[in-house]
Design an enzyme around this catalytic site. Structure first.
Site, PDB file in Angstrom:
ATOM      1  N   TYR A 153       7.006   7.099  32.057  1.00 52.00           N
ATOM      2  CA  TYR A 153       7.467   8.205  32.903  1.00 52.00           C
ATOM      3  C   TYR A 153       6.643   9.464  32.691  1.00 52.00           C
ATOM      4  O   TYR A 153       6.359   9.863  31.563  1.00 52.00           O
ATOM      5  CB  TYR A 153       8.931   8.564  32.658  1.00 52.00           C
ATOM      6  CG  TYR A 153       9.362   9.707  33.546  1.00 52.00           C
ATOM      7  CD1 TYR A 153       9.568   9.488  34.898  1.00 52.00           C
ATOM      8  CD2 TYR A 153       9.453  11.005  33.061  1.00 52.00           C
ATOM      9  CE1 TYR A 153       9.874  10.538  35.748  1.00 52.00           C
ATOM     10  CE2 TYR A 153       9.771  12.060  33.900  1.00 52.00           C
ATOM     11  CZ  TYR A 153       9.978  11.818  35.238  1.00 52.00           C
ATOM     12  OH  TYR A 153      10.268  12.856  36.076  1.00 52.00           O
ATOM     13  N   ASN A 188      12.071  16.013  30.686  1.00 50.56           N
ATOM     14  CA  ASN A 188      11.708  17.030  31.668  1.00 50.56           C
ATOM     15  C   ASN A 188      11.621  16.464  33.085  1.00 50.56           C
ATOM     16  O   ASN A 188      10.913  15.501  33.335  1.00 50.56           O
ATOM     17  CB  ASN A 188      10.350  17.644  31.301  1.00 50.56           C
ATOM     18  CG  ASN A 188       9.912  18.700  32.288  1.00 50.56           C
ATOM     19  OD1 ASN A 188      10.515  19.761  32.379  1.00 50.56           O
ATOM     20  ND2 ASN A 188       8.867  18.409  33.055  1.00 50.56           N
ATOM     21  N   GLU A 189      12.373  17.027  34.002  1.00 50.42           N
ATOM     22  CA  GLU A 189      12.197  16.866  35.436  1.00 50.42           C
ATOM     23  C   GLU A 189      12.119  15.418  35.924  1.00 50.42           C
ATOM     24  O   GLU A 189      11.043  14.930  36.293  1.00 50.42           O
ATOM     25  CB  GLU A 189      10.965  17.654  35.898  1.00 50.42           C
ATOM     26  CG  GLU A 189      11.150  19.147  35.724  1.00 50.42           C
ATOM     27  CD  GLU A 189      10.075  19.977  36.399  1.00 50.42           C
ATOM     28  OE1 GLU A 189       9.049  19.406  36.808  1.00 50.42           O
ATOM     29  OE2 GLU A 189      10.263  21.198  36.521  1.00 50.42           O
ATOM     30  N   VAL A 190      13.252  14.765  35.939  1.00 50.31           N
ATOM     31  CA  VAL A 190      13.324  13.473  36.617  1.00 50.31           C
ATOM     32  C   VAL A 190      13.109  13.720  38.110  1.00 50.31           C
ATOM     33  O   VAL A 190      13.772  14.570  38.705  1.00 50.31           O
ATOM     34  CB  VAL A 190      14.684  12.799  36.373  1.00 50.31           C
ATOM     35  CG1 VAL A 190      14.780  11.486  37.153  1.00 50.31           C
ATOM     36  CG2 VAL A 190      14.879  12.552  34.871  1.00 50.31           C
ATOM     37  N   TYR A 236      11.995  27.154  41.184  1.00 46.88           N
ATOM     38  CA  TYR A 236      10.622  27.571  41.455  1.00 46.88           C
ATOM     39  C   TYR A 236      10.469  28.243  42.826  1.00 46.88           C
ATOM     40  O   TYR A 236       9.353  28.423  43.299  1.00 46.88           O
ATOM     41  CB  TYR A 236       9.692  26.358  41.398  1.00 46.88           C
ATOM     42  CG  TYR A 236       9.674  25.645  40.075  1.00 46.88           C
ATOM     43  CD1 TYR A 236       9.253  26.292  38.921  1.00 46.88           C
ATOM     44  CD2 TYR A 236      10.079  24.320  39.970  1.00 46.88           C
ATOM     45  CE1 TYR A 236       9.227  25.645  37.697  1.00 46.88           C
ATOM     46  CE2 TYR A 236      10.054  23.657  38.753  1.00 46.88           C
ATOM     47  CZ  TYR A 236       9.635  24.316  37.626  1.00 46.88           C
ATOM     48  OH  TYR A 236       9.605  23.678  36.413  1.00 46.88           O
TER      49      TYR A 236
END
Length: 226
Positions: free
Chosen positions: A58, A105-107, A167
């Site tokens: 991943y 972090n950030e799937v 963001y």
């Protein structure tokens, strides 16, 4: 302060425990350097989040991996992930008063939300066997989007913290980022035209800094644009 951990471990021969090694910057937090970590935190009066940015199978950047969902498809990769966090818990759980763990972090893919919930629960249970009361951060799918926090399961206990990344507007916060689909390549020209200040995103390596040698040839340009 957050310490981002990339590709931090591998299985030992018995495949029961993950061994931590080979990570850039890992000298700050390796087993012999735990006192260094503690001293820096005490001196700066900072809390620390240990965050896994990459794991086997991943990576949140689709341009860096052939199959970004492999981790969610392979049990053995999930086994490694759990074993890695068990090792992290054994090493750093003793610093739970100022160290928290962020699982991953950030799937990215929204279709793996239920699988991610299962992996997160299993990992939290494994950590709790070692450190019952360390804070654990969990983010949702779609790059930890705030709109996807609701897809997370109910908190495992009162030491679970849901987090999200914001963001927006992306065209401003990720100016000219090459991995963002349909990102304008000439946004700096607009800022130059109207005299608008802006941020500079590193476009050579994602190290979240401008002090490494690979920046030497463009450092003056970067500083000028800050």
């Amino acid at each position: 302060m957050a310490i981002y951990v990339n590709q931090l471990g591998f299985y030992t021969n018995d495949k029961k425990h993950a061994t931590i090694s080979g990570c850039k910057g890992y000298e700050l937090i390796n087993q012999d350097g735990q006192v260094v970590l503690k001293n820096e935190v005490d001196y700066l009066t900072l809390d620390v989040i240990l965050d896994i940015h990459k794991t086997k199978g991943y990576m949140f950047d689709p341009l860096e991996v052939a199959n970004g969902d492999l981790f969610f498809q392979k049990t053995e990769l999930q086994d490694f992930f759990v074993a890695l966090w068990e090792e992290m818990a054994r090493r750093y759980g003793q610093y739970k008063d100022y160290v928290a763990f962020e699982l991953l972090n950030e799937v990215v893919n929204p279709a793996v939300d239920k699988i991610w919930n299962g992996i997160a629960k299993r990992t939290i249970e494994a950590i709790r066997e070692i450190v019952p009361d360390v804070y654990i951060l969990v983010g949702g799918v779609c790059y930890n989007s705030v709109s996807c926090v609701s897809r997370l399961d109910d908190p495992y206990d009162d030491k679970i913290v849901y987090n999200f990344h914001c963001y927006e507007p992306l065209v401003f916060t990720h100016q000219a980022a090459y991995w963002v689909v349909d990102m304008p390549a000439d946004i700096h020209a607009t800022f130059e035209k109207y005299g608008i200040g802006r941020a500079v995103w590193n476009y050579k390596q994602k190290d979240f800094g401008i002090v490494d040698p690979h920046y030497e040839e463009i450092l003056d340009e970067v500083v000028k644009n800050l």
